[in-house]
Motif scaffolding. Sequence first.
Motif, mmCIF file in Angstrom:
data_model
loop_
_atom_site.group_PDB
_atom_site.id
_atom_site.type_symbol
_atom_site.label_atom_id
_atom_site.label_comp_id
_atom_site.label_asym_id
_atom_site.label_seq_id
_atom_site.Cartn_x
_atom_site.Cartn_y
_atom_site.Cartn_z
ATOM 1 N N GLU A 104 0.910 -1.097 0.112
ATOM 2 C CA GLU A 104 0.091 -0.055 -0.031
ATOM 3 C C GLU A 104 0.918 1.190 0.124
ATOM 4 O O GLU A 104 0.627 2.305 -0.336
ATOM 5 N N ILE A 105 2.169 1.147 0.594
ATOM 6 C CA ILE A 105 2.982 2.307 0.631
ATOM 7 C C ILE A 105 3.615 2.433 -0.702
ATOM 8 O O ILE A 105 3.854 3.600 -1.354
ATOM 9 N N LEU A 106 4.413 1.375 -1.041
ATOM 10 C CA LEU A 106 5.550 1.448 -2.171
ATOM 11 C C LEU A 106 4.716 1.232 -3.352
ATOM 12 O O LEU A 106 3.794 0.312 -3.465
ATOM 13 N N PRO A 107 5.288 1.683 -4.392
ATOM 14 C CA PRO A 107 4.856 1.393 -5.735
ATOM 15 C C PRO A 107 4.990 0.034 -6.130
ATOM 16 O O PRO A 107 5.834 -0.492 -5.495
ATOM 17 N N ALA A 108 4.267 -0.561 -7.128
ATOM 18 C CA ALA A 108 4.511 -1.991 -7.204
ATOM 19 C C ALA A 108 5.619 -2.445 -7.972
ATOM 20 O O ALA A 108 6.378 -3.406 -8.132
ATOM 21 N N SER A 109 6.388 -1.300 -8.837
ATOM 22 C CA SER A 109 7.760 -1.731 -9.232
ATOM 23 C C SER A 109 8.885 -1.569 -8.393
ATOM 24 O O SER A 109 9.752 -1.902 -8.517
ATOM 25 N N VAL A 110 8.690 -1.191 -7.061
ATOM 26 C CA VAL A 110 9.716 -1.192 -6.208
ATOM 27 C C VAL A 110 9.514 -2.106 -5.283
ATOM 28 O O VAL A 110 8.510 -2.655 -4.737
ATOM 29 N N GLU A 111 10.668 -2.940 -4.988
ATOM 30 C CA GLU A 111 10.735 -4.061 -4.215
ATOM 31 C C GLU A 111 11.978 -3.669 -3.148
ATOM 32 O O GLU A 111 13.247 -3.398 -3.204
ATOM 33 N N PRO A 112 11.340 -3.761 -1.928
ATOM 34 C CA PRO A 112 12.451 -3.674 -0.851
ATOM 35 C C PRO A 112 13.645 -4.660 -0.858
ATOM 36 O O PRO A 112 13.401 -5.715 -1.249
ATOM 37 N N GLU A 113 14.654 -3.944 -0.479
ATOM 38 C CA GLU A 113 16.122 -4.733 -0.451
ATOM 39 C C GLU A 113 15.958 -5.828 0.398
ATOM 40 O O GLU A 113 16.538 -7.258 -0.009
ATOM 41 N N GLN A 114 15.477 -5.832 1.417
ATOM 42 C CA GLN A 114 15.259 -6.704 2.610
ATOM 43 C C GLN A 114 13.843 -6.972 3.046
ATOM 44 O O GLN A 114 13.380 -5.837 3.247
ATOM 45 N N PRO A 115 13.383 -8.171 3.305
ATOM 46 C CA PRO A 115 11.933 -8.163 3.662
ATOM 47 C C PRO A 115 11.975 -7.548 5.264
ATOM 48 O O PRO A 115 12.949 -7.688 6.201
ATOM 49 N N LEU A 116 10.833 -6.874 5.456
ATOM 50 C CA LEU A 116 10.905 -6.108 6.808
ATOM 51 C C LEU A 116 9.711 -7.032 7.504
ATOM 52 O O LEU A 116 8.751 -7.351 7.232
ATOM 53 N N GLN A 117 9.858 -6.639 8.921
ATOM 54 C CA GLN A 117 8.688 -6.810 10.068
ATOM 55 C C GLN A 117 8.095 -5.718 10.563
ATOM 56 O O GLN A 117 9.240 -4.753 11.013
ATOM 57 N N ARG A 118 6.997 -5.877 10.702
ATOM 58 C CA ARG A 118 6.205 -4.549 11.530
ATOM 59 C C ARG A 118 6.117 -5.168 12.903
ATOM 60 O O ARG A 118 5.610 -5.848 13.263
ATOM 61 N N VAL A 119 6.795 -4.039 13.730
ATOM 62 C CA VAL A 119 6.864 -4.202 15.316
ATOM 63 C C VAL A 119 6.207 -3.265 15.847
ATOM 64 O O VAL A 119 6.368 -2.094 15.849
ATOM 65 N N ASP A 120 5.161 -3.667 16.535
ATOM 66 C CA ASP A 120 4.265 -2.673 17.607
ATOM 67 C C ASP A 120 4.719 -3.190 19.005
ATOM 68 O O ASP A 120 4.291 -3.931 19.517
ATOM 69 N N LEU A 121 5.284 -2.121 19.696
ATOM 70 C CA LEU A 121 5.599 -2.351 20.903
ATOM 71 C C LEU A 121 4.809 -1.292 21.834
ATOM 72 O O LEU A 121 4.799 -0.169 21.720
ATOM 73 N N THR A 122 4.033 -2.047 22.745
ATOM 74 C CA THR A 122 3.218 -1.176 23.551
ATOM 75 C C THR A 122 3.580 -1.234 25.191
ATOM 76 O O THR A 122 3.898 -2.246 25.687
ATOM 77 N N VAL A 123 3.718 -0.129 25.656
ATOM 78 C CA VAL A 123 4.304 0.034 27.032
ATOM 79 C C VAL A 123 2.963 0.699 27.775
ATOM 80 O O VAL A 123 2.604 1.575 27.486
ATOM 81 N N SER A 124 2.630 -0.103 28.890
ATOM 82 C CA SER A 124 1.341 0.435 29.757
ATOM 83 C C SER A 124 1.773 0.422 31.170
ATOM 84 O O SER A 124 2.824 -0.176 31.603
ATOM 85 N N TRP A 125 1.224 1.534 31.756
ATOM 86 C CA TRP A 125 1.170 1.693 33.264
ATOM 87 C C TRP A 125 0.022 1.340 33.817
ATOM 88 O O TRP A 125 -0.883 1.921 33.723
ATOM 89 N N GLU A 126 0.146 0.252 34.584
ATOM 90 C CA GLU A 126 -1.229 -0.421 35.270
ATOM 91 C C GLU A 126 -1.857 0.336 36.203
ATOM 92 O O GLU A 126 -3.083 0.570 36.353
#
Length: 144
Positions: A104-126
């Motif tokens: 959805e972000i990159l055009p179809a003709s562009v391929e990233p050099e390395q595969p990426l992982q999306r990391v969501d880190l949530t810090v909570s204060w109970e």
Amino acid sequence: MNPPATIPVSPLPPSQQHGFTLLEVLIAIAILAISLSAIFGSQAQSLALAAEAQFNIHAATLARAKLAEYESGIAPVEDGDGDFGDDFPGFAWKIEVEDADLSEILPASVEPEQPLQRVDLTVSWENAGLSYTLRCYISKENDR
């Protein structure tokens, strides 16, 4: 025979007597109560905002430190959760990892050099019910 007892009467007419009437005292107390409740309400709100600001500072620092562990390869990049120990009681973290969909972000003709992982880190204060989420993308090469 004794003279009849007399009741002392103020020599001043009622309009010239000094002092406050009961109505004036009640109005003064009502004004004082309203103003004190407004002051205490703003003080409580100020304390809540200060606690939230403190959380935002600590949470951003803790999230960045936790992500540094993953980026440097100290910890494997995988789903997990935990806390920050005795140094930060009540603070906990949760990490969610998935393959990044960049179509959805990159055009179809562009391929990233390395595969990426999306990391969501949530810090909570109970203690306060607050949470802070940080999203970043890490190269799968860092997954060791």
